[in-house]
Design a protein around this motif. Structure first.
Motif, short mmCIF file in Angstrom:
data_model
loop_
_atom_site.label_atom_id
_atom_site.label_comp_id
_atom_site.label_asym_id
_atom_site.label_seq_id
_atom_site.Cartn_x
_atom_site.Cartn_y
_atom_site.Cartn_z
N ALA A 105 0.83 -1.21 0.00
CA ALA A 105 0.00 0.00 0.00
C ALA A 105 0.86 1.26 0.00
N ALA A 106 0.38 2.24 -0.76
CA ALA A 106 1.02 3.55 -0.81
C ALA A 106 -0.08 4.61 -0.83
N PRO A 107 0.21 5.82 -0.37
CA PRO A 107 -0.81 6.87 -0.35
C PRO A 107 -1.36 7.15 -1.75
N GLY A 108 -2.67 7.39 -1.81
CA GLY A 108 -3.29 7.70 -3.09
C GLY A 108 -4.75 7.29 -3.11
N PRO A 109 -5.38 7.41 -4.28
CA PRO A 109 -6.82 7.13 -4.37
C PRO A 109 -7.19 5.67 -4.18
N TRP A 110 -6.25 4.76 -4.47
CA TRP A 110 -6.55 3.34 -4.29
C TRP A 110 -6.27 2.93 -2.84
N THR A 111 -7.34 2.65 -2.11
CA THR A 111 -7.26 2.24 -0.72
C THR A 111 -7.75 0.80 -0.59
N LEU A 112 -7.62 0.26 0.61
CA LEU A 112 -8.10 -1.09 0.87
C LEU A 112 -9.59 -1.21 0.55
N SER A 113 -10.36 -0.24 0.98
CA SER A 113 -11.80 -0.30 0.75
C SER A 113 -12.14 -0.21 -0.73
N ARG A 114 -11.38 0.55 -1.48
CA ARG A 114 -11.65 0.66 -2.91
C ARG A 114 -11.30 -0.64 -3.64
N LEU A 118 -13.88 -3.09 -5.77
CA LEU A 118 -13.64 -3.64 -7.10
C LEU A 118 -13.74 -5.16 -7.08
N PHE A 119 -13.22 -5.77 -6.02
CA PHE A 119 -13.21 -7.23 -5.90
C PHE A 119 -13.83 -7.64 -4.55
N PRO A 120 -15.16 -7.67 -4.46
CA PRO A 120 -15.81 -8.03 -3.20
C PRO A 120 -15.37 -9.40 -2.67
N ARG A 121 -15.01 -10.29 -3.56
CA ARG A 121 -14.58 -11.63 -3.13
C ARG A 121 -13.33 -11.55 -2.24
N LEU A 122 -12.47 -10.59 -2.50
CA LEU A 122 -11.27 -10.45 -1.67
C LEU A 122 -11.63 -10.05 -0.25
N GLN A 123 -12.65 -9.21 -0.11
CA GLN A 123 -13.08 -8.84 1.25
C GLN A 123 -13.64 -10.05 1.98
#
Length: 236
Positions: A105-114, A118-123
Motif C-alpha cells: 500500500a502507498a498513499p493515493g486514491p486506491w485504498t483497501l476499501s476501494r 472492485l473485488f468483493p470476493r477479496l473482502q
C-alpha cells in the motif's frame, strides 16, 4: 497525443549479453491502454521486465513522466509509479489476503476499501492465507496489490491465462471499470488477441523482438486476416 507518460526509444535489451529486444519504440499516454501482442517467445514479457529495470539495456532510452529511468533500479521505478501484475501472480502465500494488500500500500486514491469494492470476493476472503484461495482469487489479489500501490501505469502480463471463463468474465468487467474510471495507464500482454484489442485503444505487435505493427486496436481487430498473419493463431 501529448507528452507520453511512458516513452521508449531505440531499445535494445535482454538477459546479460543475449539481446532479445531490438530497436523497440513505444509510447503510452496518461490514461491510455496499449495492447502488446505477438506469438509466444517474441519478447513481450521481456519488454515488461525491461521497463521494470530487471534486464540489461544495451542501447536506447526509457523515460517515465519526463524522467530518464533507463538505468534506474527497479524499486525506484516502482516508487515513481510503475506497477506490475505478473504472469505467475507472485502473491505471498503465507500472508493473508489483507496482509498481501497492506504490504504494497502507498498513499493515493486506491485504498483497501476501494480494492474491496472492485473485488468483493477479496473482502470475503481477507483472512485467508494466499495458498488457501483459488487461482481466480489469486489473480484478483495480484491486481489489487498492484492498484493499492497507486501506480500511474500498470503492466499486465497475461492476466486471464489459465482461468475459467466465468472468472475471466469477472476480471474483464473489473478491467473495464478501471478503464472507465480514467487516469490509469495500462499495458496489456494477452494471448487472447481479440479480447486485448477490445479492451485497449492502441496495439503493437512484436515478432522476434521487433515491432512489426503498430496502430489503433479497432483497426487490427477489424482485419482478421492481418491479425491472424501477425499473431500466427486462428481467429474467429
Amino acid at each position: 497525443m501529448t507528452e507520453a507518460l511512458l516513452d521508449v526509444r531505440g531499445l535494445h535489451a535482454g538477459y546479460g549479453e543475449t539481446v532479445i529486444l531490438e530497436d523497440v519504440g513505444m509510447q503510452v499516454g496518461n490514461g491510455e491502454a496499449l495492447a502488446l501482442l505477438g506469438r509466444n517467445g517474441v519478447g513481450k514479457t521481456t519488454l515488461l521486465t525491461t521497463l521494470l529495470g530487471l534486464n540489461t539495456v544495451h542501447q536506447g532510452t526509457v523515460r517515465f513522466s519526463g524522467r530518464d529511468i533507463t538505468r534506474l533500479p527497479s524499486h525506484q521505478r516502482a516508487r515513481l509509479g510503475l506497477g506490475l501484475v505478473p504472469q505467475e501472480r507472485e502473491i505471498f502465500r503465507s500472508l493473508t489476503v489483507e496482509e498481501n494488500l497492506q504490504v504494497g500500500a502507498a498513499p493515493g486514491p486506491w485504498t483497501l476499501s476501494r480494492v474491496y469494492e472492485l473485488f468483493p470476493r477479496l473482502q470475503e476472503r481477507k483472512g485467508n492465507l494466499g495458498h488457501q484461495i483459488s487461482g481466480g482469487e489469486q489473480q484478483m489479489l495480484a491486481i489489487g496489490r498492484a492498484l493499492i500501490g497507486n501506480p500511474k501505469i500498470v503492466l499486465f502480463d497475461e492476466p486471464f491465462e489459465g482461468l475459467a471463463p466465468v472468472i475471466v468474465d469477472g476480471l474483464v468487467d473489473a478491467f473495464r471499470r478501471l478503464r472507465s474510471d480514467g487516469g490509469l495507464s495500462i499495458v496489456l500482454v494477452e494471448q487472447h488477441a481479440e479480447l486485448a484489442l477490445e479492451l485497449t485503444e492502441r496495439a503493437i505487435v512484436l515478432d522476434r523482438g521487433r515491432i512489426v505493427w503498430e496502430g489503433a486496436s479497432p483497426t487490427l481487430s477489424g482485419d482478421p486476416a492481418r491479425l491472424s498473419s501477425l499473431i500466427g493463431l486462428e481467429v474467429a
